[in-house]
Design an enzyme around this catalytic site. Structure first.
Site, PDB file in Angstrom:
ATOM      1  N   LYS A  21       0.912  -1.213  -0.079  1.00 25.45           N
ATOM      2  CA  LYS A  21       0.048   0.075   0.037  1.00 25.45           C
ATOM      3  C   LYS A  21       0.911   1.333  -0.056  1.00 25.45           C
ATOM      4  CE  LYS A  21      -1.578   1.625   4.089  1.00 25.45           C
ATOM      5  NZ  LYS A  21      -1.099   2.739   4.428  1.00 25.45           N
ATOM      6  N   ASN A  22       1.899   1.337   0.815  1.00 24.44           N
ATOM      7  CA  ASN A  22       2.524   2.427   0.957  1.00 24.44           C
ATOM      8  C   ASN A  22       3.604   2.846  -0.134  1.00 24.44           C
ATOM      9  OD1 ASN A  22       1.675   2.872   3.233  1.00 24.44           O
ATOM     10  ND2 ASN A  22       3.316   2.309   4.687  1.00 24.44           N
ATOM     11  N   CYS A 115      -2.991  12.763  13.701  1.00 24.17           N
ATOM     12  CA  CYS A 115      -3.842  11.526  13.794  1.00 24.17           C
ATOM     13  C   CYS A 115      -3.612  10.739  15.257  1.00 24.17           C
ATOM     14  CB  CYS A 115      -3.543  10.379  12.517  1.00 24.17           C
ATOM     15  SG  CYS A 115      -1.911   9.840  12.727  1.00 24.17           S
ATOM     16  N   ARG A 120       2.139  14.714  13.417  1.00 23.35           N
ATOM     17  CA  ARG A 120       2.528  14.404  12.099  1.00 23.35           C
ATOM     18  C   ARG A 120       2.541  15.945  11.137  1.00 23.35           C
ATOM     19  NH1 ARG A 120       0.128   8.581  10.022  1.00 23.35           N
ATOM     20  NH2 ARG A 120       1.936   9.124   8.486  1.00 23.35           N
ATOM     21  N   ASP A 307       6.178   0.780  11.588  1.00 26.01           N
ATOM     22  CA  ASP A 307       4.894   0.228  11.481  1.00 26.01           C
ATOM     23  C   ASP A 307       4.876  -1.277  11.937  1.00 26.01           C
ATOM     24  OD1 ASP A 307       4.021   2.344  10.200  1.00 26.01           O
ATOM     25  OD2 ASP A 307       4.309   1.568   8.230  1.00 26.01           O
ATOM     26  N   ARG A 399      -7.950  -0.582   6.090  1.00 30.45           N
ATOM     27  CA  ARG A 399      -7.148   0.303   5.280  1.00 30.45           C
ATOM     28  C   ARG A 399      -5.842  -0.174   4.876  1.00 30.45           C
ATOM     29  NH1 ARG A 399      -5.574   4.777   8.885  1.00 30.45           N
ATOM     30  NH2 ARG A 399      -4.270   5.265   7.016  1.00 30.45           N
TER      31      ARG A 399
HETATM   32  C1  UD1 Z   1       5.274   6.977   6.028  1.00 33.63           C
HETATM   33  C2  UD1 Z   1       4.092   5.714   6.044  1.00 33.63           C
HETATM   34  C3  UD1 Z   1       3.890   5.130   7.708  1.00 33.63           C
HETATM   35  C4  UD1 Z   1       5.170   5.045   8.314  1.00 33.63           C
HETATM   36  C5  UD1 Z   1       6.197   6.265   8.184  1.00 33.63           C
HETATM   37  C6  UD1 Z   1       7.435   6.018   8.874  1.00 33.63           C
HETATM   38  C7  UD1 Z   1       3.117   5.937   3.969  1.00 33.63           C
HETATM   39  C8  UD1 Z   1       1.795   6.106   3.304  1.00 33.63           C
HETATM   40  N1  UD1 Z   1       2.861   5.905   5.341  1.00 33.63           N
HETATM   41  O1  UD1 Z   1       4.439   7.956   6.784  1.00 33.63           O
HETATM   42  O2  UD1 Z   1       3.082   4.035   7.516  1.00 33.63           O
HETATM   43  O3  UD1 Z   1       4.841   4.830   9.604  1.00 33.63           O
HETATM   44  O4  UD1 Z   1       6.349   6.397   6.849  1.00 33.63           O
HETATM   45  O5  UD1 Z   1       8.063   5.127   8.342  1.00 33.63           O
HETATM   46  O6  UD1 Z   1       4.118   5.676   3.307  1.00 33.63           O
HETATM   47  N2  UD1 Z   1       7.932  14.539  10.164  1.00 33.63           N
HETATM   48  C9  UD1 Z   1       8.093  15.606  10.438  1.00 33.63           C
HETATM   49  N3  UD1 Z   1       7.811  16.798   9.315  1.00 33.63           N
HETATM   50  C10 UD1 Z   1       7.355  16.469   8.225  1.00 33.63           C
HETATM   51  C11 UD1 Z   1       7.155  15.065   7.973  1.00 33.63           C
HETATM   52  C12 UD1 Z   1       7.409  14.087   9.094  1.00 33.63           C
HETATM   53  O7  UD1 Z   1       8.437  16.174  11.574  1.00 33.63           O
HETATM   54  O8  UD1 Z   1       7.159  17.270   7.414  1.00 33.63           O
HETATM   55  C13 UD1 Z   1       8.219  13.540  10.898  1.00 33.63           C
HETATM   56  C14 UD1 Z   1       6.917  12.757  11.581  1.00 33.63           C
HETATM   57  O9  UD1 Z   1       6.178  13.346  12.360  1.00 33.63           O
HETATM   58  C15 UD1 Z   1       7.503  11.443  11.910  1.00 33.63           C
HETATM   59  C16 UD1 Z   1       8.682  11.332  10.926  1.00 33.63           C
HETATM   60  O10 UD1 Z   1       8.994  12.555  10.720  1.00 33.63           O
HETATM   61  O11 UD1 Z   1       7.921  11.842  13.298  1.00 33.63           O
HETATM   62  C17 UD1 Z   1       8.878  10.284  10.018  1.00 33.63           C
HETATM   63  O12 UD1 Z   1       7.513  10.537   9.377  1.00 33.63           O
HETATM   64  P1  UD1 Z   1       7.279  10.134   7.744  1.00 33.63           P
HETATM   65  O13 UD1 Z   1       8.384   9.477   7.297  1.00 33.63           O
HETATM   66  O14 UD1 Z   1       7.117  11.379   6.994  1.00 33.63           O
HETATM   67  O15 UD1 Z   1       6.189   9.597   7.726  1.00 33.63           O
HETATM   68  P2  UD1 Z   1       5.061   9.456   6.334  1.00 33.63           P
HETATM   69  O16 UD1 Z   1       5.881   9.357   5.349  1.00 33.63           O
HETATM   70  O17 UD1 Z   1       3.855  10.267   6.760  1.00 33.63           O
END
Ligand code: UD1
Length: 420
Positions: A21-22, A115, A120, A307, A399
Site C-alpha cells: 500500500k505504502n 492522527c 504528523r 509500522d 485500510r
Molecule cells: C510513512 C508511512 C507510514 C510510516 C512512516 C514512517 C506511507 C503512506 N506511510 O508515513 O506508514 O509509519 O512513513 O516509516 O508511506 N515529520 C516531520 N515533518 C514532516 C514530515 C514528517 O516532522 O514534514 C516527522 C513525522 O512526524 C515522524 C517522522 O518525521 O516523526 C517520520 O515521518 P514520515 O517518514 O514523514 O512518515 P510518512 O511519510 O507520513
C-alpha cells in the site's frame, strides 16, 4: 462497523503477501506527472487505495481498477485541488502536492492534520518544495503552491525524527520535471522510495542514488506513461512473522523481498526463531516454544520499522523476561499498550519507551483498535490468547491489510468478522 472475533489458534502453511500500500500510493500520485496512460500491477484492493483513486479522479484522471491492475488515463479536467473531505481520511494524499505543482504549476492540497499516532507535521515537505522555488502558503486549512518553473536545488530533508518517507516522495516527484539538477540529502531510504524512483525512471526520469540518503535528479522536459509492477508489502510480511512468533507456529511467507525485512528477521531470530530464506525468496519461520525478551528501537529504514512496533510488542508481551521498546519515529505511538494490558500483558509506558514484562499467557477480552498497525497487533494478541477476543473497530485494519482474515483463516486461524 465490523469487529473480529478471534480465538487462540495454531497456524501453519504458506501465505502470499499482497502489493505494498505504502509503495502504491505515491506511485499512483506520480501518474499526475504525465497525460499518457500508466498501468500499475500488484496494487492491493484497500480503502486507502480507493481513496487515492477518488482523489485522482477529482484531479482529472480516468481510472480502472480490476484484479490488482490499475490503469490511469488522463481525462479532460485539469483540476489542481485535492479536497479536505478526501485528504483527511488518508495522510498519504498529501503527496499529490509535488506532482501537481510540477505538472500543473499549481496545487491546492488540504492539510491532513494530526492522527492518533501523533502530530504528523508537513514542514519538511513544504521546506523542500520551497527550495525548488515554489511559492507556498497555508490558507483555510489548505496548502497552496505555485511555481511557473521549478528549479533544481540542493535540498536537505532531515527532520527532528530523521528522514521523511512521504516528503522524500513529494520532493522527488516535484524535481523530476524541474529545470537542472537536484540533490536530495537525507532522503528516506525505504524500499517504497526505491519503488517510486523505479516507476519515475520508467516514465523517463533521470534519477540516481535512490535507496541511499543522497538522491540525484536531472530534470527532464516530459514524462511518459508506462507499465509497472508494484513491490510486495514488507509490513504485511512482518505482521505475519509476528503472528508466527506469538502463536509459536511454523509458517512460510511468499511474494515479498526478504532483503526488505533484514532488521525484522534479525529481531525475530533474537526473540527465538529459526528463519530460513528458501529458494525463490520464500521466508520460512520456525519459532521456539519459549520466546526471549529483546530491546527494539524503531528507526528509519534499514532500521526496525515503526509500522511493526505494535505487532512485535504483542509478541514480546509473551516473552520470558523484560523487553524495552523505544519508539523513535512516532513517540506517541503506544495506543495499543492499554489494550494489550487489558488482555493481561504487563507493559509500562514512559514517554517514548515501553517496558514489557513478559507474561505466561494473554487472556481474551473485548478490545478496541485505534489505528491500522495497532489493530494488527491486537489480532495477533487474540490469536495467542486464551479464550475469546473481540477486536472492535476493525475498519482501521481494512485500510492497510488486504483480506487479512481470509489469509489468516487459510493459515488455520480462528477468526471471523461480525457486525459490531
Ligand atoms: C510513512 C508511512 C507510514 C510510516 C512512516 C514512517 C506511507 C503512506 N506511510 O508515513 O506508514 O509509519 O512513513 O516509516 O508511506 N515529520 C516531520 N515533518 C514532516 C514530515 C514528517 O516532522 O514534514 C516527522 C513525522 O512526524 C515522524 C517522522 O518525521 O516523526 C517520520 O515521518 P514520515 O517518514 O514523514 O512518515 P510518512 O511519510 O507520513
Amino acid at each position: 462497523m465490523d469487529k473480529f472475533v478471534v480465538h487462540e489458534s495454531q497456524l501453519s502453511g504458506t501465505v502470499k503477501v499482497s502489493g505494498s500500500k505504502n509503495a502504491a500510493l505515491p506511485v499512483m500520485a506520480a501518474t499526475l506527472l504525465t497525460d499518457s496512460e500508466c498501468t500499475i500491477h500488484n496494487v492491493p484492493d484497500l480503502m486507502d487505495i480507493r481513496t487515492m483513486i477518488k482523489i485522482l479522479e477529482v484531479l482529472g484522471k480516468k481510472i480502472e481498477f480490476k484484479e490488482g491492475i490499475l490503469s490511469v488515463k488522463a481525462n479532460k479536467s485539469k483540476s489542481f485541488v485535492a479536497p479536505y473531505k478526501l485528504v483527511r481520511t488518508m495522510r498519504a494524499s498529501f503527496c499529490c502536492l509535488g506532482p501537481l505543482l510540477a505538472k500543473r504549476k499549481r496545487a491546492k492540497v488540504a492539510l491532513p492534520g494530526g492522527c492518533v499516532i501523533g502530530a504528523r507535521p508537513v514542514d519538511i515537505h513544504i521546506r523542500g518544495l520551497r527550495d525548488l522555488g515554489a511559492d507556498i502558503f497555508i490558507e483555510g486549512g489548505y496548502c497552496q503552491a505555485k511555481a511557473s518553473q521549478l528549479q533544481g536545488a540542493h535540498i536537505y530533508l532531515g527532520g527532528q525524527y530523521g528522514s521523511s518517507v512521504l516528503a522524500t516522495a513529494n520532493i522527488l516527484m516535484a524535481c523530476v520535471l524541474a529545470r537542472g539538477q537536484t540533490m536530495i540529502e537525507y532522503a528516506a531510504c525505504e524500499p517504497e522510495i526505491e519503488c517510486l524512483a523505479s516507476f519515475l525512471k520508467k516514465m523517463g526520469a533521470d534519477i540516481t542514488g535512490e535507496g541511499s540518503p543522497l538522491i540525484r535528479v536531472s530534470g527532464v522536459k516530459k514524462l511518459t506513461g508506462c507499465e509497472f509492477v508494484n513491490i510486495a508489502d514488507r509490513i504485511e510480511a512482518g505482521t505475519f512473522i509476528a503472528a508466527s512468533l506469538a502463536t509459536r507456529s511454523n509458517i512460510s511467507i511468499e511474494g515479498v523481498n526478504p532483503f526488505h525485512l533484514t532488521s525484522v528477521i534479525d529481531i525475530s531470530k533474537k526473540i527465538g526463531a529459526e528463519i530460513i530464506i528458501e529458494k525463490g525468496g520464500v521466508i520460512s519461520i520456525k519459532p521456539n516454544q519459549k520466546l526471549r525478551p529483546v530491546n527494539i528501537t524503531t528507526l528509519c529504514y534499514p532500521g526496525f520499522p515503526t509500522d511493526l512496533q505494535a505487532q512485535f510488542m504483542a509478541c514480546l508481551s509473551l516473552a520470558n523476561g523484560i523487553s524495552l521498546v523505544t519508539e523513535k519515529i512516532y513517540p506517541d505511538r503506544f495506543m495499543h499498550v492499554a489494550e494489550l494490558n487489558r488482555m493481561g500483558a504487563s507493559i509500562q509506558r514512559n514517554g517514548p519507551y515501553s517496558i514489557i514484562e513478559g507474561v505466561e499467557k494473554l487472556k481474551g477480552a473485548e478490545i478496541m483498535a485505534s489505528d491500522l498497525r495497532a489493530s494488527a497487533a491486537l489480532v495477533i494478541a487474540g490469536l495467542a490468547a486464551e479464550g475469546k477476543t473481540e477486536v472492535l473497530r476493525v475498519y482501521h485494519i481494512d485500510r492497510g491489510y488486504e483480506n487479512i482474515e481470509e489469509k489468516l483463516r487459510k493459515l488455520g486461524a480462528k477468526i471471523k468478522r461480525e457486525k459490531q
